[in-house]
Enzyme design. Sequence first.
Site: not given
Length: 420
Positions: A380, A161, A17, A187, A157, A184, A11
């Site tokens: 929200d 993960k 990446g 980002l 999602y 993380p 990626g």
Amino acid sequence: MTKESKIFVAGGSGLVGSAIIKNLLKKGYKNVVTNYHNRPLYTTNYELHATRYTLRTVKLDLLDPTAVADFFANEKPEYVFLAAAKVGGIVANNTYRAQFIYENLQIQNNVIHQSYQNGVKKLMFLGSTCIYPKNCSQPMKEEYLLTGELEYTNEPYAIAKIAGIKMCESYNLQYGTNYISVMPTNLYGPNDNFDLEKSHVLPALIRKIHLGTALENDDWETIRKDLNHLPIEGVTGNASEEEILKVLGKYGIKLERVARSAQHIENKKEESTHSALRATRSSKPLVSIEIWGSGKPMREFLWSEDMADACVFLMENIDFQDVVNQMFPNSELRTPNPEIRNTHINIGTGKDISIKDLAYLIKEIVGYKGKFYFNTEKPDGTMKKLTDPSKLHALGWRHSVELEEGIGHMYGWYLKKIGI
């Protein structure tokens, strides 16, 4: 991991990446290979022209198990950064739920399993802090994983993960591999996604406020350059002003009213876009930008190049067993069948900001004079998401770029990218 080791960054054209590749090349790694699929990779993104020869790119669809197996068999990488993923903001996550869970699971399964099959020495799996429960205690510690219900909008999602974390742990425990997982926080940085339909909140706000500023300054050249670089729903800079105003309005960038001399004239709801356009010919437009939700949710943001530095630091210095030893510092591992879980590592700053304050910070940096409309009929999401990076700090790494500095860098990068 030596400077001559063969390193595969899965990626390489994305935000994560590309930042990892840039960090590796800066540190002198000489045998880096990456893939691209739909989005081509431009080596100029790395601003390392003298060392460009150290990076090889391969067109590879990570969803294709046969293609991935052939790649690993032929290339035999020694170290793998699994940064590839299907990502997006709250709208994309909630709209394309099936694609988010299927594509992320498929990518992870293909790359992690082929790493095992081909004897990869070490792998890093990159996830996201959306893995934590919706009402998670704050700040979020690694041990809070799977202690509550997930936020609905990005549940597919997040589940993918979490499966990646558990896959790495399970392969380590059964097969003795050395796979580590990092989570993380939100980002931002060079090569981020500024597509208003699919982007995360920070790049979306930067682009919307950038376009709003150009609109209030009647700067159609800037607006057209932006749309030629990244069309919105197929509308480019070659479209008519009416068409452009219509698509901008759909994404919350609106000519709210028009100022004539010292007087402010309200544009009524029934007034057509064409009428609004005529009015702006002899007056300065007043712009309103819509932001989903109340503006009250708190979010943490990490400069992508800081994240990359943390990832390379961990790959160079920390093994799975080191993480386990940190979790069990005394004699717990000597007991029969110890429960080894939550071995992932948070990567974050430990600092957060409200969406409202973030918008006003970007407003100041970009120079926007208009106003914001917080649409409370829109969701929200999770009200607070703040990582506890103490495990990472104990391993020897801390962030260096603060949010205001990073946004300034990112906006400058975006302007350069669209030719301004």
